[in-house]
Write a protein that holds these residues in place. Structure first.
Motif, PDB file in Angstrom:
ATOM      1  N   GLU A  89     -33.392 -43.247   3.542  1.00  0.00           N
ATOM      2  CA  GLU A  89     -33.561 -44.260   4.596  1.00  0.00           C
ATOM      3  C   GLU A  89     -34.054 -45.575   3.999  1.00  0.00           C
ATOM      4  O   GLU A  89     -33.610 -46.661   4.410  1.00  0.00           O
ATOM      5  CB  GLU A  89     -34.554 -43.754   5.637  1.00  0.00           C
ATOM      6  N   PHE A  90     -34.940 -45.478   3.025  1.00  0.00           N
ATOM      7  CA  PHE A  90     -35.484 -46.672   2.383  1.00  0.00           C
ATOM      8  C   PHE A  90     -34.402 -47.390   1.585  1.00  0.00           C
ATOM      9  O   PHE A  90     -34.379 -48.625   1.531  1.00  0.00           O
ATOM     10  CB  PHE A  90     -36.659 -46.285   1.482  1.00  0.00           C
ATOM     11  N   GLN A  91     -33.496 -46.633   0.974  1.00  0.00           N
ATOM     12  CA  GLN A  91     -32.388 -47.247   0.240  1.00  0.00           C
ATOM     13  C   GLN A  91     -31.516 -48.073   1.192  1.00  0.00           C
ATOM     14  O   GLN A  91     -31.107 -49.198   0.865  1.00  0.00           O
ATOM     15  CB  GLN A  91     -31.553 -46.181  -0.449  1.00  0.00           C
ATOM     16  N   LYS A  92     -31.233 -47.547   2.365  1.00  0.00           N
ATOM     17  CA  LYS A  92     -30.454 -48.290   3.353  1.00  0.00           C
ATOM     18  C   LYS A  92     -31.190 -49.558   3.777  1.00  0.00           C
ATOM     19  O   LYS A  92     -30.581 -50.624   3.976  1.00  0.00           O
ATOM     20  CB  LYS A  92     -30.165 -47.404   4.566  1.00  0.00           C
ATOM     21  N   TYR A  93     -32.491 -49.423   3.911  1.00  0.00           N
ATOM     22  CA  TYR A  93     -33.339 -50.559   4.280  1.00  0.00           C
ATOM     23  C   TYR A  93     -33.258 -51.660   3.220  1.00  0.00           C
ATOM     24  O   TYR A  93     -33.104 -52.850   3.535  1.00  0.00           O
ATOM     25  CB  TYR A  93     -34.767 -50.047   4.441  1.00  0.00           C
ATOM     26  N   ILE A  94     -33.326 -51.275   1.940  1.00  0.00           N
ATOM     27  CA  ILE A  94     -33.200 -52.264   0.859  1.00  0.00           C
ATOM     28  C   ILE A  94     -31.811 -52.896   0.893  1.00  0.00           C
ATOM     29  O   ILE A  94     -31.675 -54.127   0.797  1.00  0.00           O
ATOM     30  CB  ILE A  94     -33.457 -51.610  -0.515  1.00  0.00           C
ATOM     31  N   ASP A  95     -30.778 -52.070   1.000  1.00  0.00           N
ATOM     32  CA  ASP A  95     -29.398 -52.568   1.009  1.00  0.00           C
ATOM     33  C   ASP A  95     -29.171 -53.584   2.130  1.00  0.00           C
ATOM     34  O   ASP A  95     -28.411 -54.545   1.969  1.00  0.00           O
ATOM     35  CB  ASP A  95     -28.408 -51.416   1.163  1.00  0.00           C
ATOM     36  N   ASN A  96     -29.823 -53.370   3.250  1.00  0.00           N
ATOM     37  CA  ASN A  96     -29.665 -54.272   4.397  1.00  0.00           C
ATOM     38  C   ASN A  96     -30.424 -55.577   4.234  1.00  0.00           C
ATOM     39  O   ASN A  96     -30.197 -56.524   4.995  1.00  0.00           O
ATOM     40  CB  ASN A  96     -30.129 -53.583   5.688  1.00  0.00           C
ATOM     41  N   ASN A  97     -31.325 -55.625   3.251  1.00  0.00           N
ATOM     42  CA  ASN A  97     -32.185 -56.800   3.119  1.00  0.00           C
ATOM     43  C   ASN A  97     -32.060 -57.553   1.797  1.00  0.00           C
ATOM     44  O   ASN A  97     -32.624 -58.647   1.666  1.00  0.00           O
ATOM     45  CB  ASN A  97     -33.653 -56.393   3.326  1.00  0.00           C
ATOM     46  N   ILE A  98     -31.333 -56.984   0.831  1.00  0.00           N
ATOM     47  CA  ILE A  98     -31.201 -57.672  -0.454  1.00  0.00           C
ATOM     48  C   ILE A  98     -30.072 -58.699  -0.391  1.00  0.00           C
ATOM     49  O   ILE A  98     -29.066 -58.503   0.306  1.00  0.00           O
ATOM     50  CB  ILE A  98     -30.949 -56.675  -1.610  1.00  0.00           C
ATOM     51  N   ARG A  99     -30.247 -59.782  -1.099  1.00  0.00           N
ATOM     52  CA  ARG A  99     -29.205 -60.801  -1.175  1.00  0.00           C
ATOM     53  C   ARG A  99     -28.118 -60.315  -2.125  1.00  0.00           C
ATOM     54  O   ARG A  99     -28.393 -60.009  -3.283  1.00  0.00           O
ATOM     55  CB  ARG A  99     -29.813 -62.117  -1.663  1.00  0.00           C
ATOM     56  N   LYS A 100     -26.893 -60.257  -1.650  1.00  0.00           N
ATOM     57  CA  LYS A 100     -25.795 -59.662  -2.415  1.00  0.00           C
ATOM     58  C   LYS A 100     -25.160 -60.718  -3.341  1.00  0.00           C
ATOM     59  O   LYS A 100     -24.180 -61.369  -2.988  1.00  0.00           O
ATOM     60  CB  LYS A 100     -24.753 -59.059  -1.484  1.00  0.00           C
ATOM     61  N   ILE A 101     -25.764 -60.865  -4.507  1.00  0.00           N
ATOM     62  CA  ILE A 101     -25.276 -61.785  -5.539  1.00  0.00           C
ATOM     63  C   ILE A 101     -24.579 -60.954  -6.609  1.00  0.00           C
ATOM     64  O   ILE A 101     -25.160 -59.984  -7.105  1.00  0.00           O
ATOM     65  CB  ILE A 101     -26.442 -62.579  -6.164  1.00  0.00           C
ATOM     66  N   PRO A 102     -23.334 -61.272  -6.995  1.00  0.00           N
ATOM     67  CA  PRO A 102     -22.642 -60.468  -8.010  1.00  0.00           C
ATOM     68  C   PRO A 102     -23.451 -60.361  -9.305  1.00  0.00           C
ATOM     69  O   PRO A 102     -24.042 -61.350  -9.763  1.00  0.00           O
ATOM     70  CB  PRO A 102     -21.330 -61.234  -8.232  1.00  0.00           C
ATOM     71  N   ASN A 103     -23.461 -59.165  -9.879  1.00  0.00           N
ATOM     72  CA  ASN A 103     -24.188 -58.975 -11.133  1.00  0.00           C
ATOM     73  C   ASN A 103     -23.415 -59.569 -12.303  1.00  0.00           C
ATOM     74  O   ASN A 103     -22.197 -59.385 -12.415  1.00  0.00           O
ATOM     75  CB  ASN A 103     -24.423 -57.483 -11.395  1.00  0.00           C
ATOM     76  N   ASP A 104     -24.114 -60.272 -13.155  1.00  0.00           N
ATOM     77  CA  ASP A 104     -23.535 -60.829 -14.379  1.00  0.00           C
ATOM     78  C   ASP A 104     -23.866 -59.875 -15.524  1.00  0.00           C
ATOM     79  O   ASP A 104     -24.944 -59.938 -16.106  1.00  0.00           O
ATOM     80  CB  ASP A 104     -24.115 -62.219 -14.642  1.00  0.00           C
ATOM     81  N   ILE A 105     -22.938 -58.969 -15.833  1.00  0.00           N
ATOM     82  CA  ILE A 105     -23.208 -57.918 -16.820  1.00  0.00           C
ATOM     83  C   ILE A 105     -23.532 -58.499 -18.192  1.00  0.00           C
ATOM     84  O   ILE A 105     -24.462 -58.039 -18.874  1.00  0.00           O
ATOM     85  CB  ILE A 105     -22.012 -56.951 -16.923  1.00  0.00           C
ATOM     86  N   LYS A 106     -22.782 -59.520 -18.610  1.00  0.00           N
ATOM     87  CA  LYS A 106     -22.998 -60.091 -19.940  1.00  0.00           C
ATOM     88  C   LYS A 106     -24.391 -60.694 -20.076  1.00  0.00           C
ATOM     89  O   LYS A 106     -25.001 -60.632 -21.141  1.00  0.00           O
ATOM     90  CB  LYS A 106     -21.932 -61.140 -20.236  1.00  0.00           C
ATOM     91  N   ARG A 107     -24.887 -61.275 -18.998  1.00  0.00           N
ATOM     92  CA  ARG A 107     -26.184 -61.955 -19.064  1.00  0.00           C
ATOM     93  C   ARG A 107     -27.342 -61.040 -18.678  1.00  0.00           C
ATOM     94  O   ARG A 107     -28.420 -61.114 -19.268  1.00  0.00           O
ATOM     95  CB  ARG A 107     -26.175 -63.177 -18.148  1.00  0.00           C
ATOM     96  N   LEU A 108     -27.101 -60.147 -17.716  1.00  0.00           N
ATOM     97  CA  LEU A 108     -28.200 -59.357 -17.167  1.00  0.00           C
ATOM     98  C   LEU A 108     -28.169 -57.887 -17.573  1.00  0.00           C
ATOM     99  O   LEU A 108     -29.211 -57.247 -17.663  1.00  0.00           O
ATOM    100  CB  LEU A 108     -28.193 -59.464 -15.642  1.00  0.00           C
TER     101      LEU A 108
END
Length: 238
Positions: A89-108
């Motif tokens: 339930e907490f995972q769904k809560y995080i997913d609903n509240n995190i800003r969905k910015i594409p991950n930069d694999i090379k940098r991050l």
């Protein structure tokens, strides 16, 4: 009994986590370092917690089901759930509240969900280092509604901490405990922050690499190796 706890450990799911930080390698390192309790606290995700707990149970190591959540103020907070159901339930809560910015694999770096045999099950496409839209007080209150444990992370670190982002501990925050930066001197900290002396204080490794696990840890007296006993100890006046 007195147990040795490192409650702030990242897996390969955290983009800044080394690729050797698989659940199986983490448990192996915890055994070598004689840890009894480990907290799995990836950035804004819980998806490698259950598999780590499954492995750790074979060796009587308690895994605290957690995540290191980033508030909208950019403060990192350790949040632990009492059960796998609440964790989901907490995972769904995080997913609903995190800003969905594409991950930069090379940098991050990669953000991998794995099984107990280190096989990749999924890769999270959005950056787990992004902030959520949750204020620190809202997160604290919501974690309480989940019957969880709320611990602001490395509160005196120079980045992503209460000290760096807010400059003070909100009077109405009422955390279950606080975590100091692992290189801190606890007594020196308390001399300068006597208003926090009534809080339980942890120091943890914040490990992103295998060799860092248990580089800082806390001894905690609890009745048994369980979430309920751990939470109860945080309310104890000893």
């Amino acid at each position: 009994m007195l147990y040795k706890a490192d409650i702030h450990i990242h897996t390969v799911l955290s983009p800044c986590g080394d690729l050797y930080m698989s659940p199986s390698n983490i448990v192996e390192a915890a055994l070598k370092k004689s840890l009894n309790i480990i907290g799995i606290t990836d950035h804004n995700s819980t998806l490698n917690v259950e598999v780590t707990s499954k492995i750790a149970k074979k060796y009587n190591i308690l895994v605290l089901y957690g995540a290191e959540v980033t508030t909208r103020e950019e403060v990192h907070c350790l949040c632990f759930m009492p059960s796998l159901i609440r964790l989901s339930e907490f995972q769904k809560y995080i997913d609903n509240n995190i800003r969905k910015i594409p991950n930069d694999i090379k940098r991050l770096g990669y953000q991998l969900v794995v099984d107990e045999n280190e096989q990749i099950l999924d890769e999270i496409p959005h950056s787990l280092l992004a902030a959520t839209n949750l204020s620190i007080n809202q997160l604290r209150n919501d974690v309480a509604d989940f019957d969880g444990i709320f611990i602001p992370a490395h509160i005196n670190r120079s980045a992503n901490s209460i000290d760096s982002q807010l400059g003070f501990m909100p009077d109405d925050l009422n955390p279950d405990a606080i975590e100091l930066y692992k290189y801190s001197d606890t007594q020196e900290f308390l001399k300068k922050n006597q208003q926090l002396a009534n809080l339980k204080i942890f120091q943890s490794s914040d490990a992103h690499f295998i060799n860092d696990i248990a580089s800082a840890y806390t001894n905690i007296e609890i009745e048994e190796l369980s979430f309920e006993a751990f939470k109860k100890a945080l309310c104890d006046k000893k």
